[in-house]
Design a protein around this motif. Structure first.
Motif, mmCIF file in Angstrom:
data_model
loop_
_atom_site.group_PDB
_atom_site.id
_atom_site.type_symbol
_atom_site.label_atom_id
_atom_site.label_comp_id
_atom_site.label_asym_id
_atom_site.label_seq_id
_atom_site.Cartn_x
_atom_site.Cartn_y
_atom_site.Cartn_z
ATOM 1 N N SER A 96 5.984 -1.148 8.158
ATOM 2 C CA SER A 96 5.474 -0.561 8.869
ATOM 3 C C SER A 96 3.991 0.146 8.826
ATOM 4 N N ASN A 97 3.586 -0.575 7.668
ATOM 5 C CA ASN A 97 2.259 -0.100 7.346
ATOM 6 C C ASN A 97 0.978 -0.185 8.204
ATOM 7 N N GLU A 99 -2.162 -1.849 9.500
ATOM 8 C CA GLU A 99 -2.931 -2.644 8.838
ATOM 9 C C GLU A 99 -4.531 -2.294 8.581
ATOM 10 N N ARG A 100 -4.836 -1.442 9.462
ATOM 11 C CA ARG A 100 -6.172 -0.765 9.392
ATOM 12 C C ARG A 100 -6.460 -0.034 8.100
ATOM 13 N N ILE A 101 -5.259 0.628 7.677
ATOM 14 C CA ILE A 101 -5.499 1.339 6.336
ATOM 15 C C ILE A 101 -5.167 0.244 5.164
ATOM 16 N N SER A 102 -4.315 -0.480 5.337
ATOM 17 C CA SER A 102 -4.021 -1.669 4.220
ATOM 18 C C SER A 102 -3.903 -3.072 5.080
ATOM 19 N N PRO A 103 -5.233 -3.868 4.961
ATOM 20 C CA PRO A 103 -5.173 -4.991 5.735
ATOM 21 C C PRO A 103 -4.432 -6.083 5.150
ATOM 22 N N TYR A 135 13.846 6.530 11.475
ATOM 23 C CA TYR A 135 14.711 6.165 10.567
ATOM 24 C C TYR A 135 14.382 7.382 9.361
ATOM 25 N N GLY A 136 12.941 7.761 9.198
ATOM 26 C CA GLY A 136 12.816 8.763 8.078
ATOM 27 C C GLY A 136 12.302 8.062 6.942
ATOM 28 N N ALA A 137 11.901 6.799 6.790
ATOM 29 C CA ALA A 137 11.700 6.349 5.333
ATOM 30 C C ALA A 137 10.202 6.869 4.924
ATOM 31 N N THR A 138 10.377 6.958 3.779
ATOM 32 C CA THR A 138 8.762 7.493 3.068
ATOM 33 C C THR A 138 8.325 6.772 2.051
ATOM 34 N N ARG A 139 8.969 5.661 1.770
ATOM 35 C CA ARG A 139 8.658 4.784 0.483
ATOM 36 C C ARG A 139 8.933 3.314 0.803
ATOM 37 N N THR A 140 8.240 2.385 0.190
ATOM 38 C CA THR A 140 8.611 1.050 0.129
ATOM 39 C C THR A 140 8.899 0.604 -1.003
ATOM 40 N N PRO A 141 9.955 0.104 -1.502
ATOM 41 C CA PRO A 141 11.110 -0.341 -0.561
ATOM 42 C C PRO A 141 12.019 0.987 -0.408
ATOM 43 N N GLN A 142 12.425 0.975 0.624
ATOM 44 C CA GLN A 142 13.637 2.110 0.862
ATOM 45 C C GLN A 142 14.727 1.568 1.827
ATOM 46 N N LYS A 202 1.666 3.886 4.645
ATOM 47 C CA LYS A 202 0.219 3.899 5.217
ATOM 48 C C LYS A 202 0.430 4.333 6.908
ATOM 49 N N TRP A 203 0.362 5.316 7.005
ATOM 50 C CA TRP A 203 0.493 5.825 8.292
ATOM 51 C C TRP A 203 -0.661 5.820 9.168
ATOM 52 N N THR A 204 -0.419 5.654 10.452
ATOM 53 C CA THR A 204 -1.414 5.577 11.521
ATOM 54 C C THR A 204 -1.898 6.818 11.640
#
Length: 208
Positions: A96-97, A99-103, A135-142, A202-204
């Motif tokens: 869900s990151n 891509e503009r913040i994390s290419p 879903y409410g995930a806050t980390r990868t991986p979750q 990496k939220w929009t």
């Protein structure tokens, strides 16, 4: 006047941070019904819960390409899918990151990573971040372990894969595998929630 303005700015910043923090923690709890989704995968298909066949549930893992914690778990996720998908619990990995913040987390990069690692599971792109917000995930991986009841998917476990991301050989608590084994045996999941350890999402910027 300047002092008052400074205090107001500080209060406003605090309220914004609090609201952001609360928004990050919204999402499913154990026992909730999980929503379905339709997401494009690196293989060109669509990932969805309703599209699964002959399954007893699903393991939804919020993942990505760039996080070192995720990379440490990739081989274990492959093994978990190979072990539990035939038993009715396939893995669906979702990136869900933004891509503009994390290419390095672009859809094209996902395709390359999936090919390099030969992922046997679905690897889907949540570009709108609608699924991860729900879903409410806050980390990868979750991980969100879902059990199928009729046509409903109920959340049975949320959290980490195990207790040692650095060394698979040193794992002493297999949270996800233990939860899966319990469901397959018709037993209560021994530990329903754990703290997910990993990289931040990496939220929009305009989506939170």
């Amino acid at each position: 006047m300047k002092h008052t303005r400074k205090i107001l700015c500080t209060v406003q910043a605090f309220l914004m941070l609090t609201t952001f923090s609360l928004a990050q923690n919204d999402g499913y709890q154990v026992g909730d019904e999980a929503m379905d989704f339709q997401l494009p995968t690196v293989s060109g298909s669509q990932a969805s819960l309703s599209g699964l066949e002959d399954n007893r549930g699903a393991v939804v893992v919020f993942s990505c390409n760039t996080c070192p914690y995720v990379k440490a778990y990739e081989d274990r996720l492959i093994e978990l899918h190979q072990t539990y998908a035939p038993k009715g619990y396939p893995i669906i990995a979702i990136n869900s990151n933004d891509e503009r913040i994390s290419p390095g987390d672009s859809f094209e990069a996902m395709k390359k990573r999936a090919a390099e690692k030969q992922f046997p599971f679905a690897y889907a792109y949540d570009k709108s971040q609608e699924v991860i917000r729900t879903y409410g995930a806050t980390r990868t991986p979750q991980v969100f372990l879902l059990e199928k009841e009729s046509d409903r998917y109920m959340v049975r476990y949320i959290g980490a894969i195990d207790n040692n991301y650095q060394d698979a050989a040193s794992v002493s608590e297999r949270y996800l595998a233990d939860a899966l084994d319990a469901l397959l045996s018709g037993e209560q999941v021994p530990r329903e929630t754990t703290k997910a350890i990993g990289c931040s999402i990496k939220w929009t910027r305009n989506s939170r």
